[in-house]
Write an enzyme that holds these catalytic residues in place. Structure first.
Site, PDB file in Angstrom:
ATOM      1  N   THR A  18       1.528 -12.614 -11.932  1.00 23.60           N
ATOM      2  CA  THR A  18       1.774 -13.645 -10.928  1.00 23.60           C
ATOM      3  C   THR A  18       1.616 -15.021 -11.564  1.00 23.60           C
ATOM      4  O   THR A  18       0.594 -15.320 -12.166  1.00 23.60           O
ATOM      5  CB  THR A  18       0.804 -13.482  -9.750  1.00 23.60           C
ATOM      6  OG1 THR A  18       1.095 -12.249  -9.088  1.00 23.60           O
ATOM      7  CG2 THR A  18       0.936 -14.630  -8.763  1.00 23.60           C
ATOM      8  N   GLN A  52       8.746  -5.542  -9.027  1.00 24.09           N
ATOM      9  CA  GLN A  52       7.570  -4.960  -8.381  1.00 24.09           C
ATOM     10  C   GLN A  52       7.556  -5.316  -6.894  1.00 24.09           C
ATOM     11  O   GLN A  52       7.537  -6.485  -6.509  1.00 24.09           O
ATOM     12  CB  GLN A  52       6.277  -5.447  -9.042  1.00 24.09           C
ATOM     13  CG  GLN A  52       5.065  -4.658  -8.545  1.00 24.09           C
ATOM     14  CD  GLN A  52       3.750  -5.192  -9.055  1.00 24.09           C
ATOM     15  OE1 GLN A  52       3.391  -6.322  -8.778  1.00 24.09           O
ATOM     16  NE2 GLN A  52       3.031  -4.374  -9.810  1.00 24.09           N
ATOM     17  N   HIS A 109       4.137  -1.395  -5.743  1.00 22.06           N
ATOM     18  CA  HIS A 109       2.778  -1.875  -6.023  1.00 22.06           C
ATOM     19  C   HIS A 109       1.824  -1.214  -5.024  1.00 22.06           C
ATOM     20  O   HIS A 109       1.755  -1.588  -3.858  1.00 22.06           O
ATOM     21  CB  HIS A 109       2.733  -3.396  -5.890  1.00 22.06           C
ATOM     22  CG  HIS A 109       1.527  -4.034  -6.495  1.00 22.06           C
ATOM     23  ND1 HIS A 109       0.426  -3.322  -6.912  1.00 22.06           N
ATOM     24  CD2 HIS A 109       1.231  -5.344  -6.753  1.00 22.06           C
ATOM     25  CE1 HIS A 109      -0.481  -4.157  -7.414  1.00 22.06           C
ATOM     26  NE2 HIS A 109      -0.001  -5.387  -7.318  1.00 22.06           N
ATOM     27  N   ASN A 131      -4.626  -2.572  -6.788  1.00 24.22           N
ATOM     28  CA  ASN A 131      -5.300  -3.875  -6.745  1.00 24.22           C
ATOM     29  C   ASN A 131      -5.675  -4.365  -5.358  1.00 24.22           C
ATOM     30  O   ASN A 131      -5.740  -5.564  -5.108  1.00 24.22           O
ATOM     31  CB  ASN A 131      -4.447  -4.939  -7.450  1.00 24.22           C
ATOM     32  CG  ASN A 131      -4.375  -4.706  -8.943  1.00 24.22           C
ATOM     33  OD1 ASN A 131      -5.060  -3.826  -9.466  1.00 24.22           O
ATOM     34  ND2 ASN A 131      -3.551  -5.466  -9.634  1.00 24.22           N
ATOM     35  N   TYR A 154      -4.098  -4.214  -2.457  1.00 23.58           N
ATOM     36  CA  TYR A 154      -3.063  -4.680  -1.547  1.00 23.58           C
ATOM     37  C   TYR A 154      -2.754  -3.576  -0.521  1.00 23.58           C
ATOM     38  O   TYR A 154      -3.449  -2.581  -0.442  1.00 23.58           O
ATOM     39  CB  TYR A 154      -1.848  -5.148  -2.338  1.00 23.58           C
ATOM     40  CG  TYR A 154      -2.172  -6.343  -3.211  1.00 23.58           C
ATOM     41  CD1 TYR A 154      -2.628  -7.537  -2.648  1.00 23.58           C
ATOM     42  CD2 TYR A 154      -2.092  -6.287  -4.605  1.00 23.58           C
ATOM     43  CE1 TYR A 154      -2.971  -8.630  -3.434  1.00 23.58           C
ATOM     44  CE2 TYR A 154      -2.438  -7.374  -5.399  1.00 23.58           C
ATOM     45  CZ  TYR A 154      -2.877  -8.537  -4.808  1.00 23.58           C
ATOM     46  OH  TYR A 154      -3.239  -9.620  -5.590  1.00 23.58           O
ATOM     47  N   ARG A 180       2.631   1.790  -9.261  1.00 28.86           N
ATOM     48  CA  ARG A 180       1.425   1.257  -9.901  1.00 28.86           C
ATOM     49  C   ARG A 180       0.206   1.633  -9.067  1.00 28.86           C
ATOM     50  O   ARG A 180       0.168   1.395  -7.854  1.00 28.86           O
ATOM     51  CB  ARG A 180       1.510  -0.265 -10.033  1.00 28.86           C
ATOM     52  CG  ARG A 180       0.427  -0.849 -10.932  1.00 28.86           C
ATOM     53  CD  ARG A 180       0.480  -2.360 -10.960  1.00 28.86           C
ATOM     54  NE  ARG A 180      -0.039  -2.882 -12.221  1.00 28.86           N
ATOM     55  CZ  ARG A 180      -0.496  -4.123 -12.380  1.00 28.86           C
ATOM     56  NH1 ARG A 180      -0.518  -4.972 -11.366  1.00 28.86           N
ATOM     57  NH2 ARG A 180      -0.935  -4.518 -13.552  1.00 28.86           N
ATOM     58  N   ASN A 184      -9.871  -7.571  -5.252  1.00 30.27           N
ATOM     59  CA  ASN A 184      -9.612  -7.887  -3.848  1.00 30.27           C
ATOM     60  C   ASN A 184     -10.483  -7.087  -2.886  1.00 30.27           C
ATOM     61  O   ASN A 184     -10.049  -6.683  -1.811  1.00 30.27           O
ATOM     62  CB  ASN A 184      -8.123  -7.710  -3.524  1.00 30.27           C
ATOM     63  CG  ASN A 184      -7.271  -8.742  -4.224  1.00 30.27           C
ATOM     64  OD1 ASN A 184      -7.589  -9.923  -4.229  1.00 30.27           O
ATOM     65  ND2 ASN A 184      -6.192  -8.294  -4.857  1.00 30.27           N
TER      66      ASN A 184
END
Length: 367
Positions: A25, A97, A177, A180, A182, A229, A237
């Site tokens: 990012t 992604q 994705h 992480n 999300y 991923r 997070n």
């Protein structure tokens, strides 16, 4: 012995080498629209076997940071077409992604300043980025609301539509994705998912959204152009699961059905330690479960890799190695790895937001 510089065929993707540029990012897409500068940035890195774009929002609701790109509007697709054309002109391969941040967002980034959505109304103890007076500023995430079950098919459809948009914009494929902390990861893990319906509770239920998305995307564009991923134990997070090994054994077993191009695994804490004392995880067993279920996609490893560690991973059965921060400052990373260096040092002050400085102005290898 297999080296980083050997070609590989995985799904529908023929890659010139096994070096992958990880998604990074960079917050340089005002209005969520990819720019010509982004086309230059990705083209500079086209010697990688595979480029994975920065995380790209599948819908406005899925955006969690300022100036990140999207994949749902005409101007966005036109911008991405310039990126894919620039990469393909140099013989590169690039996948997009697909991203929905879920609760990792802020009301200022949401349509009509609404609350972000999540599996449960639990605020993530983390920060996101807003642009204030032209300056990237870290702020606490907003309190989310829990998704109603009848809203979830619409999110699955947004993933499907984004995948189709990616192919129409010239991408070679997509990466879902699911890592992480999300949205998909939030559904997977007990720390964020306290639902009592068909999307919460048991491992099978918490995996439901992931599998619905994978099924929709692979049906739309083919498994051979789809990667995923995953990050079994990262605390990124504010995400955690009470017992990740059986959860991801189940994930691996069901992913084996879909003919994916690759599985992209973040080992340990994203951008941090590769092993976590309080969250032990057997990655070899995870991979074995995937292979035993019939999964033939390339196994991509990620987190803190340098050349010696990458060679060790390939010798141990990995197929692809993703490099992240090294690609920020070294657009010609393939040549530098082949030469054994030297390597440029990234300027951390320019990671998020800005223009060409610290983005497209790193010098190539001399000579």
């Amino acid at each position: 012995m297999t080296t980083l510089f050997d070609p590989i065929q995985t799904g529908d993707l023929h890659l010139a080498n096994r070096i992958v540029m990880a998604p990074l990012t960079r917050n340089r897409a005002p209005g969520a629209i990819p720019t010509p500068l982004m086309a230059t940035y990705y083209a500079q890195r086209a010697s990688a076997g595979l480029l994975i774009t920065e995380a790209t929002a599948i819908c406005h609701e899925g955006q969690g940071y300022a100036d990140v790109p999207g994949l749902y509007g005409t101007e966005q697709l036109d911008g991405w077409k310039q990126v894919t054309k620039a990469v393909h002109n140099l013989g590169g391969k690039i996948v997009c992604q697909l991203w929905h941040v879920g609760r990792v967002s802020h009301v200022e980034l949401q349509p009509h300043f609404q609350k972000p959505v999540a599996p449960s109304a639990i605020t993530a103890k983390t920060k996101t980025v807003l642009i204030k007076d032209g300056v990237p500023t870290f702020v606490e995430t907003s309190e989310p609301r829990a998704l109603d079950a009848e809203e979830i098919p619409g999110i699955v459809q947004a993933y499907r539509h984004a995948a189709q948009n990616a192919i129409s914009a010239g991408f070679d494929g997509v990466e879902i994705h699911a890592a992480n902390g999300y949205l998909i990861d939030q559904f997977l893990k007990t720390g964020a998912n306290q639902r009592t319906d068909d999307y919460g509770g048991s491992i099978e239920n918490r995996t439901r959204l992931l599998l619905e998305v994978v099924a929709a995307v692979t049906e739309a564009i083919g498994g051979g152009r789809t990667g995923i991923r995953l990050s079994p134990v990262t605390p990124a997070n504010d995400i955690a699961d009470a017992d990740p090994q059986p959860l991801f054994t189940h994930v691996a077993r069901v992913l084996g059905r879909y003919g994916l191009a690759y599985v992209h695994v973040i080992e340990g804490a994203t951008g941090g330690p590769r092993e976590l004392a309080d969250r032990p995880f057997d990655y070899a067993a995870f991979k074995t479960a995937y292979r035993q279920a019939g999964g033939q996609g390339a196994w991509m490893v990620n987190n803190g890799y340098d050349l010696p560690l990458a060679e060790k991973a390939l010798a141990g059965g990995a197929d692809l190695v993703a490099f992240g921060k090294a690609y920020i400052a070294n657009p010609d990373l393939v040549a530098r790895l082949q030469a054994g260096g030297p390597f440029n040092t990234p300027d951390k002050m320019t990671f998020y937001g800005g223009g060409a400085q610290g983005y497209t102005d790193y010098p190539p290898l001399a000579g």
